[in-house]
Design a protein around this motif. Structure first.
Motif, PDB file in Angstrom:
ATOM      1  N   HIS A  49       0.839  -1.200   0.000  1.00 46.88           N
ATOM      2  CA  HIS A  49       0.000   0.000   0.000  1.00 46.88           C
ATOM      3  C   HIS A  49       0.876   1.253   0.000  1.00 46.88           C
ATOM      4  O   HIS A  49       1.891   1.307   0.701  1.00 46.88           O
ATOM      5  CB  HIS A  49      -0.894   0.014   1.245  1.00 46.88           C
ATOM      6  CG  HIS A  49      -1.912  -1.082   1.249  1.00 46.88           C
ATOM      7  ND1 HIS A  49      -2.566  -1.490   2.395  1.00 46.88           N
ATOM      8  CD2 HIS A  49      -2.383  -1.868   0.249  1.00 46.88           C
ATOM      9  CE1 HIS A  49      -3.398  -2.462   2.101  1.00 46.88           C
ATOM     10  NE2 HIS A  49      -3.301  -2.714   0.809  1.00 46.88           N
ATOM     11  N   ASP A  60      -9.410  -9.417   5.117  1.00 54.36           N
ATOM     12  CA  ASP A  60     -10.453  -8.401   5.048  1.00 54.36           C
ATOM     13  C   ASP A  60      -9.911  -7.039   5.481  1.00 54.36           C
ATOM     14  O   ASP A  60     -10.161  -6.018   4.832  1.00 54.36           O
ATOM     15  CB  ASP A  60     -11.636  -8.804   5.926  1.00 54.36           C
ATOM     16  CG  ASP A  60     -12.744  -7.758   5.925  1.00 54.36           C
ATOM     17  OD1 ASP A  60     -13.298  -7.472   4.847  1.00 54.36           O
ATOM     18  OD2 ASP A  60     -13.037  -7.203   7.012  1.00 54.36           O
ATOM     19  N   LEU A  61      -9.140  -7.020   6.568  1.00 58.17           N
ATOM     20  CA  LEU A  61      -8.545  -5.764   7.038  1.00 58.17           C
ATOM     21  C   LEU A  61      -7.523  -5.228   6.035  1.00 58.17           C
ATOM     22  O   LEU A  61      -7.407  -4.021   5.833  1.00 58.17           O
ATOM     23  CB  LEU A  61      -7.895  -5.974   8.410  1.00 58.17           C
ATOM     24  CG  LEU A  61      -8.848  -6.289   9.566  1.00 58.17           C
ATOM     25  CD1 LEU A  61      -8.064  -6.606  10.832  1.00 58.17           C
ATOM     26  CD2 LEU A  61      -9.788  -5.105   9.828  1.00 58.17           C
ATOM     27  N   TYR A  62      -6.779  -6.147   5.400  1.00 60.30           N
ATOM     28  CA  TYR A  62      -5.786  -5.721   4.418  1.00 60.30           C
ATOM     29  C   TYR A  62      -6.465  -5.148   3.175  1.00 60.30           C
ATOM     30  O   TYR A  62      -6.039  -4.113   2.634  1.00 60.30           O
ATOM     31  CB  TYR A  62      -4.893  -6.905   4.041  1.00 60.30           C
ATOM     32  CG  TYR A  62      -3.835  -6.576   3.027  1.00 60.30           C
ATOM     33  CD1 TYR A  62      -2.659  -5.936   3.406  1.00 60.30           C
ATOM     34  CD2 TYR A  62      -4.000  -6.892   1.675  1.00 60.30           C
ATOM     35  CE1 TYR A  62      -1.677  -5.622   2.472  1.00 60.30           C
ATOM     36  CE2 TYR A  62      -3.033  -6.586   0.741  1.00 60.30           C
ATOM     37  CZ  TYR A  62      -1.871  -5.949   1.153  1.00 60.30           C
ATOM     38  OH  TYR A  62      -0.904  -5.632   0.224  1.00 60.30           O
ATOM     39  N   GLU A  63      -7.511  -5.799   2.712  1.00 58.43           N
ATOM     40  CA  GLU A  63      -8.215  -5.331   1.520  1.00 58.43           C
ATOM     41  C   GLU A  63      -8.892  -3.985   1.754  1.00 58.43           C
ATOM     42  O   GLU A  63      -9.009  -3.165   0.840  1.00 58.43           O
ATOM     43  CB  GLU A  63      -9.241  -6.374   1.083  1.00 58.43           C
ATOM     44  CG  GLU A  63      -8.602  -7.634   0.501  1.00 58.43           C
ATOM     45  CD  GLU A  63      -9.607  -8.755   0.337  1.00 58.43           C
ATOM     46  OE1 GLU A  63     -10.789  -8.538   0.689  1.00 58.43           O
ATOM     47  OE2 GLU A  63      -9.211  -9.847  -0.125  1.00 58.43           O
ATOM     48  N   ARG A  64      -9.338  -3.740   2.990  1.00 54.45           N
ATOM     49  CA  ARG A  64      -9.968  -2.456   3.311  1.00 54.45           C
ATOM     50  C   ARG A  64      -8.928  -1.399   3.688  1.00 54.45           C
ATOM     51  O   ARG A  64      -9.271  -0.306   4.138  1.00 54.45           O
ATOM     52  CB  ARG A  64     -10.962  -2.643   4.459  1.00 54.45           C
ATOM     53  CG  ARG A  64     -12.204  -3.409   4.035  1.00 54.45           C
ATOM     54  CD  ARG A  64     -13.302  -3.331   5.067  1.00 54.45           C
ATOM     55  NE  ARG A  64     -13.106  -4.268   6.165  1.00 54.45           N
ATOM     56  CZ  ARG A  64     -13.141  -3.949   7.450  1.00 54.45           C
ATOM     57  NH1 ARG A  64     -13.307  -2.689   7.818  1.00 54.45           N
ATOM     58  NH2 ARG A  64     -12.984  -4.862   8.379  1.00 54.45           N
ATOM     59  N   LYS A  65      -7.646  -1.760   3.540  1.00 51.46           N
ATOM     60  CA  LYS A  65      -6.504  -0.874   3.806  1.00 51.46           C
ATOM     61  C   LYS A  65      -6.462  -0.397   5.255  1.00 51.46           C
ATOM     62  O   LYS A  65      -5.964   0.687   5.553  1.00 51.46           O
ATOM     63  CB  LYS A  65      -6.520   0.338   2.850  1.00 51.46           C
ATOM     64  CG  LYS A  65      -6.353  -0.064   1.392  1.00 51.46           C
ATOM     65  CD  LYS A  65      -6.209   1.129   0.486  1.00 51.46           C
ATOM     66  CE  LYS A  65      -5.985   0.698  -0.964  1.00 51.46           C
ATOM     67  NZ  LYS A  65      -5.822   1.853  -1.869  1.00 51.46           N
ATOM     68  N   GLU A  66      -6.973  -1.231   6.147  1.00 50.49           N
ATOM     69  CA  GLU A  66      -6.826  -0.972   7.581  1.00 50.49           C
ATOM     70  C   GLU A  66      -5.523  -1.579   8.100  1.00 50.49           C
ATOM     71  O   GLU A  66      -5.103  -1.288   9.218  1.00 50.49           O
ATOM     72  CB  GLU A  66      -8.020  -1.528   8.348  1.00 50.49           C
ATOM     73  CG  GLU A  66      -9.327  -0.811   8.028  1.00 50.49           C
ATOM     74  CD  GLU A  66     -10.487  -1.327   8.847  1.00 50.49           C
ATOM     75  OE1 GLU A  66     -10.248  -1.910   9.914  1.00 50.49           O
ATOM     76  OE2 GLU A  66     -11.638  -1.149   8.413  1.00 50.49           O
TER      77      GLU A  66
END
Length: 302
Positions: free
Chosen positions: A71, A160-166
């Motif tokens: 990212h 899920d957290l990685y895909e939402r850039k959290e």
């Protein structure tokens, strides 16, 4: 010096402890065999999955995808890192839990403080909770019963957290058993997936295969990578469980050996005390007999 009765009490206590350590050794031995069998049964699937990714990356080396590309971050100090830390639910396993926790603590201390913690195992949970470190998710009942289903639950959470850039990066910290005597804590990056893992050099004269991915390379990667991450987590869970049982076996074997040495020393000490007591009794009998003879001799002279 301790009395004979006290030494006997110590010996009984050590024998009782030896029964426990021997039983724990046998239980860990049984669990170790089961864990190795489970890992062997699933290895072919994940090896094939890795081989498939190697073929894709060889044919599409310049393919861009969030799973492979980091990212963009303006300030490195604000990088958000997730750590999956695999510990055990129980102690009495040598330095198994300590080494993993120590590595996780060191990595978090060296980071920018934007860490998200995912814990497997009661020992790790209690340690970080006592330290006042926020735990995002504690995956219960996973350390002692690693299954592919539970590995998928962990993978879905972090992806899920990685895909939402959290999360910008995700690491897994676990224990790998190099051989029967060496268990090493190690850390591996899960996300973004390193391209170098699948870059296998080929000879210059090697024929290039024609690989077509439908409906598109990106769609295929989006299906394969979650399975790859789940498989890696499952492998780490089983490796950690295997290492834990092996560490406990070694600890219980060492404890049993130490108990035998203590019993040997206490038996020698008990024999000396018993011998001293017998000698004391004989001395008292002899002294009493001499006193009685002197008394009889004095009465006869009168």
């Amino acid at each position: 010096m301790a009395g004979a009765r006290e030494i006997q009490g110590r010996m009984k206590s050590i024998r009782d402890t030896m029964k426990i350590t021997s039983a724990m050794y046998m239980i860990s031995s049984s669990k170790l065999k089961r864990a190795k069998k489970a890992l062997e049964q699933t290895e072919p699937y994940f090896y094939m999955l890795q081989y498939t990714l190697e073929r894709i990356m060889r044919n599409f080396p310049d393919m861009e995808h969030p799973y492979f590309d980091a990212h963009p971050i303006d300030d490195p100090a604000r990088k958000r890192t997730g750590y999956i830390v695999i510990t055990g639910d129980k102690g009495l396993a040598g330095a198994y839990n300590h080494n993993v926790i120590k590595m996780a603590q060191r990595e978090m201390d060296a980071g920018g403080g934007n860490d998200t913690l995912f814990i497997v195992g009661q020992l790790g949970y209690h340690y970080f909770e006592k330290k006042g470190i926020h735990i995002d998710t504690h995956f219960h009942y996973t350390a002692q019963n690693p299954t592919l289903g539970r590995a998928r639950v962990i993978a879905e959470k972090v992806m899920d957290l990685y895909e939402r850039k959290e999360l910008d990066e995700v690491y897994i910290i676990f224990t790998k058993m190099s051989d029967a005597a060496h268990m090493d804590a190690m850390m591996t990056k899960l996300l973004p997936v390193s391209r170098e893992l699948f870059s296998v050099p080929l000879p210059a004269d090697a024929p290039m295969e024609a690989l077509e991915l439908l409906p598109s390379p990106k769609a295929v990667i989006e299906r394969i990578i979650p399975h790859y991450v789940s498989g890696f987590i499952y492998g780490a869970l089983v490796e950690s469980f295997t290492s834990e049982q092996n560490s406990r076996m070694m600890a219980m074997e060492a404890a049993t050996s130490s108990a035998k040495e203590m019993l040997k020393d206490l038996q020698i000490q008990y024999n000396r005390v018993r011998q001293a007591a017998i000698t004391q009794e004989i001395t008292e009998v002899i002294s009493g007999a001499k006193a009685l003879r002197r008394k009889k001799g004095g009465a006869a002279r009168r």
